[in-house]
Design a protein around this motif. Structure first.
Motif, mmCIF file in Angstrom:
data_model
loop_
_atom_site.group_PDB
_atom_site.id
_atom_site.type_symbol
_atom_site.label_atom_id
_atom_site.label_comp_id
_atom_site.label_asym_id
_atom_site.label_seq_id
_atom_site.Cartn_x
_atom_site.Cartn_y
_atom_site.Cartn_z
ATOM 1 N N VAL A 140 0.859 -1.178 0.000
ATOM 2 C CA VAL A 140 0.000 0.000 0.000
ATOM 3 C C VAL A 140 0.897 1.230 0.000
ATOM 4 C CG1 VAL A 140 -1.810 1.289 1.196
ATOM 5 C CG2 VAL A 140 -1.788 -1.230 1.291
ATOM 6 N N LYS A 141 0.665 2.140 -0.952
ATOM 7 C CA LYS A 141 1.412 3.388 -1.009
ATOM 8 C C LYS A 141 0.435 4.527 -1.276
ATOM 9 C CE LYS A 141 5.328 5.647 -0.907
ATOM 10 N NZ LYS A 141 6.198 5.656 0.301
ATOM 11 N N ASN A 142 0.431 5.496 -0.372
ATOM 12 C CA ASN A 142 -0.469 6.650 -0.492
ATOM 13 C C ASN A 142 -1.930 6.207 -0.662
ATOM 14 O OD1 ASN A 142 1.745 8.441 -0.348
ATOM 15 N ND2 ASN A 142 2.094 8.235 -2.555
ATOM 16 N N GLY A 143 -2.324 5.172 0.090
ATOM 17 C CA GLY A 143 -3.699 4.704 0.083
ATOM 18 C C GLY A 143 -4.062 3.791 -1.063
ATOM 19 N N GLU A 144 -3.137 3.526 -1.965
ATOM 20 C CA GLU A 144 -3.409 2.685 -3.143
ATOM 21 C C GLU A 144 -2.749 1.324 -2.980
ATOM 22 O OE1 GLU A 144 -3.494 3.457 -7.887
ATOM 23 O OE2 GLU A 144 -1.556 3.829 -6.912
ATOM 24 N N LEU A 145 -3.491 0.265 -3.282
ATOM 25 C CA LEU A 145 -2.958 -1.089 -3.241
ATOM 26 C C LEU A 145 -2.275 -1.417 -4.560
ATOM 27 C CD1 LEU A 145 -5.749 -1.172 -1.404
ATOM 28 C CD2 LEU A 145 -5.201 -3.599 -1.333
ATOM 29 N N ILE A 146 -1.182 -2.167 -4.474
ATOM 30 C CA ILE A 146 -0.478 -2.651 -5.658
ATOM 31 C C ILE A 146 -0.162 -4.123 -5.451
ATOM 32 C CG2 ILE A 146 1.477 -2.327 -7.213
ATOM 33 C CD1 ILE A 146 1.864 0.455 -5.997
ATOM 34 N N THR A 147 -0.420 -4.935 -6.467
ATOM 35 C CA THR A 147 -0.102 -6.361 -6.400
ATOM 36 C C THR A 147 0.288 -6.849 -7.781
ATOM 37 O OG1 THR A 147 -0.848 -8.504 -5.528
ATOM 38 C CG2 THR A 147 -2.439 -7.250 -6.829
ATOM 39 N N HIS A 148 1.121 -7.868 -7.837
ATOM 40 C CA HIS A 148 1.636 -8.397 -9.103
ATOM 41 C C HIS A 148 0.489 -8.800 -10.028
ATOM 42 C CE1 HIS A 148 3.958 -10.797 -11.943
ATOM 43 N NE2 HIS A 148 5.078 -10.424 -11.352
ATOM 44 N N PRO A 149 0.546 -8.446 -11.302
ATOM 45 C CA PRO A 149 -0.528 -8.839 -12.233
ATOM 46 C C PRO A 149 -0.509 -10.343 -12.493
ATOM 47 C CG PRO A 149 1.300 -7.892 -13.453
ATOM 48 C CD PRO A 149 1.625 -7.700 -11.985
ATOM 49 N N LEU A 150 -1.629 -10.845 -12.967
ATOM 50 C CA LEU A 150 -1.701 -12.263 -13.301
ATOM 51 C C LEU A 150 -0.759 -12.583 -14.451
ATOM 52 C CD1 LEU A 150 -5.518 -13.082 -13.089
ATOM 53 C CD2 LEU A 150 -3.732 -13.436 -11.362
ATOM 54 N N SER A 151 -0.024 -13.662 -14.281
ATOM 55 C CA SER A 151 0.886 -14.155 -15.312
ATOM 56 C C SER A 151 1.273 -15.566 -14.922
ATOM 57 C CB SER A 151 2.142 -13.266 -15.411
ATOM 58 O OG SER A 151 2.993 -13.474 -14.296
ATOM 59 N N ASN A 152 2.184 -16.155 -15.693
ATOM 60 C CA ASN A 152 2.667 -17.489 -15.344
ATOM 61 C C ASN A 152 3.568 -17.482 -14.114
ATOM 62 O OD1 ASN A 152 4.531 -16.088 -17.237
ATOM 63 N ND2 ASN A 152 5.849 -17.837 -16.779
ATOM 64 N N LEU A 153 3.915 -16.290 -13.591
ATOM 65 C CA LEU A 153 4.858 -16.198 -12.477
ATOM 66 C C LEU A 153 4.196 -16.206 -11.119
ATOM 67 C CD1 LEU A 153 7.391 -13.569 -13.883
ATOM 68 C CD2 LEU A 153 7.508 -16.070 -13.982
ATOM 69 N N ILE A 154 2.861 -16.092 -11.074
ATOM 70 C CA ILE A 154 2.170 -16.133 -9.781
ATOM 71 C C ILE A 154 0.912 -16.986 -9.899
ATOM 72 C CG2 ILE A 154 2.985 -13.795 -9.254
ATOM 73 C CD1 ILE A 154 -0.075 -12.984 -9.386
ATOM 74 N N LEU A 155 0.423 -17.404 -8.738
ATOM 75 C CA LEU A 155 -0.850 -18.110 -8.671
ATOM 76 C C LEU A 155 -1.971 -17.099 -8.454
ATOM 77 C CD1 LEU A 155 -2.174 -20.994 -8.486
ATOM 78 C CD2 LEU A 155 -2.065 -20.695 -6.006
ATOM 79 N N ASN A 156 -3.063 -17.300 -9.149
ATOM 80 C CA ASN A 156 -4.228 -16.422 -8.968
ATOM 81 C C ASN A 156 -4.943 -16.832 -7.686
ATOM 82 O OD1 ASN A 156 -6.271 -14.584 -9.291
ATOM 83 N ND2 ASN A 156 -7.258 -15.651 -11.000
ATOM 84 N N GLY A 157 -4.451 -16.313 -6.560
ATOM 85 C CA GLY A 157 -4.981 -16.705 -5.258
ATOM 86 C C GLY A 157 -6.456 -16.397 -5.110
#
Length: 289
Positions: A186-203
């Motif tokens: 969270v930075k300045n009230g905004e959430l950031i998370t890795h986009p969907l790709s082959n590198l992460i699981l879509n939790g």
């Protein structure tokens, strides 16, 4: 007597056996899901099963049951074991066949499911956890929830050896995800998370959080962020089926933000709890859908 499911049948655990040439055992040739149970009800079951079938399709692995049939079996298992708060573990493998790396010409999918009691991690949710950074050494199909978890195991072991609750993984300077969780900053009230790709699981909890953000008009970006951005964040948290919305208050030797769970994280925890309460409230208002 504790019950489990083996190939569609509800049996006692001591009655269960798996062939030593099962490909899940020898090759990790299979997939799994972990579904949370609150108040005897399955949480986000439909989303879990959608991901299960997606993983199966990517591996050309047959699931010989419809989603409705699976749901009925899992619900019967939860009732049979009298589970109130815990998890259901489901696993499908390509089955038993003479050992060779390529797919066997003939084999039957093996399905196993069991339950475990698991309380909510209330102390950690209140106070947050510490994490450790580690290079992401996993294979390049992290979008598949497969049984190939050795890279995750090594990362989690590093966390355990450092007295931490999670390992935050990175490829070069880019943060990917935890050893068994997705990572948000969270930075300045905004959430950031890795986009969907082959590198992460879509939790699944990740999906719930993004849905909450949309409905509550909380700003969120699905884009990559760096290790430096992680350390400079106002807040950080991980999400998973068992961790829910878990504050991360320190990574390595550096505090994140104030070193305490932040306001945005607290707000998301509240909204997530409302989703849980809606589920358990349904027990008194009618049968499961």
């Amino acid at each position: 007597m504790e019950k489990l499911i083996l190939n569609g049948k509800l049996i006692g655990r001591e009655q269960a056996s798996i062939d030593i040439e099962d490909r899940g055992y020898q090759f990790g040739d299979g997939i799994y899901e972990v579904i949370r149970v609150y108040g005897g009800r399955l949480f986000a079951n439909e989303a879990h099963l959608r991901r299960l079938y997606s993983s199966a399709e990517k591996l050309s692995l047959d699931i010989p049951y419809t989603a409705q049939e699976l749901t009925e079996q899992i619900e019967a298992l939860v009732r049979g074991n009298g589970l109130d708060t815990g998890i259901v573990y489901l696993q499908f493998t390509r089955g038993a066949a003479h050992r060779k790396h390529s797919f066997p010409e003939k084999s039957e999918t093996v399905f196993v499911a069991y339950t475990n009691e698991l309380e909510r991690p209330l102390h950690q949710l209140e106070h947050g956890i510490q994490a450790v950074l580690t290079e992401d050494i996993r294979w390049l199909r992290c979008d598949i929830k497969s049984l190939n978890l050795l890279g995750n195991v090594l990362a989690k072991q590093k966390a355990a050896e450092n007295g931490c609750g999670e390992a935050v993984q990175h490829r070069g300077e880019i943060v990917t995800e935890g050893s068994s969780s997705n990572v948000f900053i969270v930075k300045n009230g905004e959430l950031i998370t890795h986009p969907l790709s082959n590198l992460i699981l879509n939790g699944i909890t990740r999906q719930v959080i993004l849905d909450i953000c949309e409905k509550q008009q909380l700003p969120v970006r699905e884009e990559t962020f760096t290790i430096r951005q992680l350390f400079d964040a106002d807040e950080a948290f991980i999400s998973s089926t068992t961790s829910e919305v878990m504050p991360v208050v320190q990574i390595n030797d550096q505090k994140i933000g104030s070193g305490k769970p932040g306001a945005v994280t607290r707000k998301l925890q509240g909204y997530f709890k409302e989703r849980m309460d809606q589920l358990t409230k349904a027990i008194t208002t009618g049968p499961a859908e």
